[in-house]
Design an enzyme around this catalytic site. Structure first.
Site, PDB file in Angstrom:
ATOM      1  CG  ASP A 160      36.348  10.294  40.433  1.00 21.34           C
ATOM      2  OD1 ASP A 160      37.478   9.909  40.062  1.00 21.34           O
ATOM      3  OD2 ASP A 160      35.483  10.709  39.645  1.00 21.34           O
ATOM      4  CD  GLU A 199      31.866   3.756  35.588  1.00 24.76           C
ATOM      5  OE1 GLU A 199      32.914   3.481  36.190  1.00 24.76           O
ATOM      6  OE2 GLU A 199      31.791   4.687  34.767  1.00 24.76           O
ATOM      7  CG  ASP A 201      37.952   7.622  34.239  1.00 21.20           C
ATOM      8  OD1 ASP A 201      37.069   7.082  34.926  1.00 21.20           O
ATOM      9  OD2 ASP A 201      38.467   8.720  34.532  1.00 21.20           O
TER      10      ASP A 201
END
Length: 807
Positions: A537, A461, A458
């Protein structure tokens, strides 16, 4: 900062709380100052185009065509994939390609074309290069698939005069200017792909950014870009299907305009695609053929998808906010007591000690290995979240170890870059350095020792909370980039991919007898080699449900077959109806996982009432029954690149009505799933491909192509089976049996079965079956004429007479 960036920033500050919000203000200022200091203003620039063709040099697989101010290398691989590289750009090095560059087709011929151009002729594709640098990719019969207009570069005036930079091709981003390339496709063409896009899967007219981005809270269909972007387009038209991949990891924008047939005086207006990149090489691949052949060719270039272990094809429960080990036990017991099959439980960042990666909160989880062992005995695995950011805190063993091996990203002054994530002030490993990947991969020994069976990446990025601007590292931050050196403008989009590589290779070394289970929020082209992904999300609501299906379909067409959404949405509390419809959709997607935010309520099926519990139990049992089919689809994805979840036009790309169908999908070749995506619906229209299809709930038969109306009570969503399909399912005793849907009279059918070989690396045998009528009964046998070898149940014999579908 535009309005959308402002909204993202406000969402982020609200989500992280006041303390982290203040830190995010400081982090944003640091990032802005670093970039202002290290990245010079753009300044005066000069445009450049290739100019006129001068000569050409034949080379194996194609050749080099030299223009007045540039050069173009065209190379056709043995499988028919076409590579084009301008200004000396070669196919390697590349984060996308798997292993060595594919061998060239030795039979390719470079020959002069009319009006000063050149032709590259091969068995599967024809490439025509015009006198001034337009490149057409055609079928062997001459039908145009794609026309790239001459590109345009912008270079700083101070960076030398004369011809364009040729380069040696060794370092992909070295010395490259920003550039734009405009392409034309057929007027009837439809665009798909570009990674994970919430609007789609068909990509309408608009601008799509190529920059992996945390939306700063839950996203819906209007949010773009998201976590996993790829410069990969799949274009479907009557003339044929092709995939184009621009192998460039820099920030860019794709502007799409669909064509219009018969526009203006009866002439077609072609569809257009304009790609603008902030830097990096202008190089791309084109793969043409049927959708199945295109994905197979793409897999040959970028690598076979990692095969999830069998248990990862079952239902998985996650939550941000487990209170501790006792609550995990209660949740697992709740599933068991209610007869709800459960394969895994995922622990979010709250199981860490102070949100520090590779740690455990010993108060809430005093014996995590013991808990994992208890659950494993019940058939339930533990999966751990892993974030890349490391708390910048001396005494933290991961931080100290990274400092000792110089693992963290630095700025142009040689100082370690700091950002803000959940643990507070944090530093970031440079995964574009093989040495750092080796160090990071070894850290997963701690996760294995705690009893975890899989990992979930997670915030990669990568994210650094920022009160304004982009929530990531400074663009000027320095990266190794496999020894070529460069900054975050080039490294950003491949950061999550390189992290996945580090984990996958580390887990393979630590536990060589088992296939790793890994899925990642961010990544790039080639992510499938290491694992899958999920929606991120997604907003709780009916639009979020539709967006989650769009993501799964789009990612599958980009070569990432294993994905799924947060069932129920991440951000809020779903209504019982929304939760149930999302749950029923999830039961037919590769990654079947419920998940929610800390504040968004629970996701156990019994929390939504007795009726939802009953229907969710039925969906779970159907998922268990279909596990042999999912195992087969996973193996076939690894062998051929074909995704589990496919658009309904997969086998009929010339059916224009199917090309526009976005709210249904094929699960393999055998099943068509039509989820409910609107509140209050108890039936829906379904667009059928050609052939006979059976409603699996009622046995009623329909004839396609066309639209039919199918009932969808709360107890189920419509699922139709193709006539003649042979589907491996689990029988009452768990053993595999064959469910066969009767072929139409005078027709045959078939299917593939790949038996489960456990969670190791043994290559399984692919078993091929044929179904046909023999007198008044349906028989099933292997393609070699042998008996089926499995119990066989034929369905569809007692259904109603087939009725025609509406047009």
């Amino acid at each position: 900062m535009d309005g959308r960036d402002l909204v993202r920033s406000v969402r982020m500050v609200r989500a992280v709380g006041p303390a982290q919000g203040l830190r995010s203000v400081r982090a944003a200022w640091r990032r802005s100052r670093a970039d202002a200091r290290a990245l010079p203003p753009r300044g005066a620039e000069r445009a450049r185009v290739p100019g006129e063709a001068r000569d050409a040099e034949p080379l194996p697989g194609g050749g080099v065509i030299r223009f007045a101010r540039s050069s173009l290398r065209v190379r056709v691989a043995a499988g028919g994939a076409v590579f084009c590289g301008w200004d000396g750009a070669g196919p390697e090095p590349s984060y996308a390609l798997a292993g060595e560059c594919p061998a060239v087709d030795p039979r390719v011929v470079l020959e002069p074309d009319t009006e000063g151009g050149w032709r590259i002729v091969s068995e599967r594709v024809l490439v025509v290069v015009s006198r001034f640098g337009a490149v057409e990719v055609r079928t062997p019969g001459g039908a145009m698939l794609r026309r790239e207009l001459p590109p345009r570069w912008w270079e700083r005036v101070a960076e030398g005069a004369g011809g364009g930079p040729e380069g040696d091709g060794r370092c992909a981003g070295a010395g490259a200017a920003r550039w734009v390339q405009r392409s034309e496709v057929a007027a009837d063409a439809r665009f798909f792909g570009l990674g994970g896009r919430s609007a789609g899967p068909r990509l309408r007219d608009g601008v799509y950014r190529l920059w992996n981005t945390d939306p700063g809270g839950a996203f819906g269909p209007g949010d773009d870009p998201l976590y996993l972007t790829m410069p990969v387009q799949l274009v479907v038209a009557d003339a044929g299907t092709h995939l184009v991949f621009h192998d460039n990891s820099w920030d860019g924008r794709v502007t799409l305009h669909e064509g219009v047939e018969g526009a203006g005086s009866g002439h077609d207006r072609p569809g257009t695609c304009e790609l603008r990149m902030d830097g990096g090489p202008l190089r791309y691949w084109v793969v043409a053929g049927t959708p199945a052949r295109v994905l197979s060719g793409w897999t040959a270039l970028t690598g076979a998808p990692a095969l999830p272990p069998r248990w990862a094809l079952g239902y998985q429960h996650a939550r941000w906010g487990f209170g501790g080990a006792d609550e995990v036990r209660r949740v697992v017991a709740g599933y068991r007591e209610r007869g709800l099959p459960l394969s895994a439980v995922h622990l979010d960042i709250d199981h860490y000690d102070g949100h520090r990666v590779f740690t455990v909160d010993r108060e809430r989880y005093p014996d995590l290995p013991g808990l994992a062992g208890e659950l494993r005995a019940e058939g339930v695995r533990l999966v751990s979240i892993v974030d890349p950011a490391v708390k910048a805190e001396p005494g933290n063993s991961v931080y100290d170890g990274g400092v000792a091996v110089d693992a963290f990203v630095r700025d142009t002054r040689g100082e370690v870059v700091r950002g803000v994530v959940w643990p507070g002030e944090s530093v970031y490993p440079d995964f574009t350095d093989a040495r750092v990947r080796k160090w990071w991969g070894a850290l997963y020994a701690e996760r294995l020792a705690q009893g975890f069976a899989g990992v979930w990446h997670d915030m990669n990025e990568p994210v650094s909370f920022a009160a304004f601007g982009e929530s990531t590292l400074p663009r000027s931050a320095r990266h190794a980039l496999e020894g070529c050196g460069g900054d975050h403008r080039e490294a950003h989009n491949v950061y999550g991919l390189a992290m996945a590589q580090a984990a996958y290779e580390g887990l393979c070394e630590l536990r060589p007898g088992e296939r790793p289970f890994l899925f990642s929020r961010s990544g790039w082209a080639g992510l499938q080699r290491y694992g899958g992904t999920w929606s991120g999300d997604v907003d709780t609501g009916w639009p979020g449900l539709r967006a989650s299906l769009s993501l799964v379909l789009g990612l599958g067409l980009c070569g990432v077959p294993y994905s799924g959404p947060d069932v129920g949405g991440f951000s809020g509390v779903p209504s019982p109806e929304l939760y149930l419809r999302w749950f029923q959709l999830g039961a037919y997607l590769p990654l079947f996982r419920t998940h929610s935010a800390l504040w968004a309520g629970r996701r156990e099926p019994w929390e939504f009432g007795a009726e939802v519990l009953e229907h969710a139990r039925a969906a779970l049992r159907e998922r268990v029954r279909l596990l042999p089919y999912f195992v087969t689809l996973g193996q076939l994805a690894r062998l051929s690149g074909a995704p589990y979840v496919r658009p309904v036009w997969w086998s009929a790309p010339r059916d224009r009505a199917l090309r526009d169908c976005e709210d249904a999908f094929l699960l393999g070749d055998a099943l068509l799933v039509a989820p409910i995506v609107e509140a209050g619906a108890v039936g829906r229209a379904v667009r059928l491909p050609r052939g006979r299809w059976y409603d699996t709930a009622t046995g009623r038969a329909y004839e396609g192509p066309g639209r039919v109306w199918v009932d969808a009570p709360l107890s189920r969503i419509p699922v139709l089976a193709r006539a003649g399909a042979v589907v491996p399912v689990a029988g009452a005793d768990g053993a595999t049996e064959l469910e066969v849907w009767a072929p139409a009279v005078g027709r045959t059918g078939g299917g593939l079965v790949v038996p489960d070989c456990g969670d190791g690396w043994r290559r399984p045998e692919v078993e091929r079956f044929v179904s046909r009528w023999e007198g008044d009964r349906v028989v099933v046998e292997r393609r070699d004429g042998e008996a089926a070898g499995y119990p066989v149940r034929v369905r569809g014999l007692a259904g109603e007479e087939a009725g025609p579908a509406a047009g």
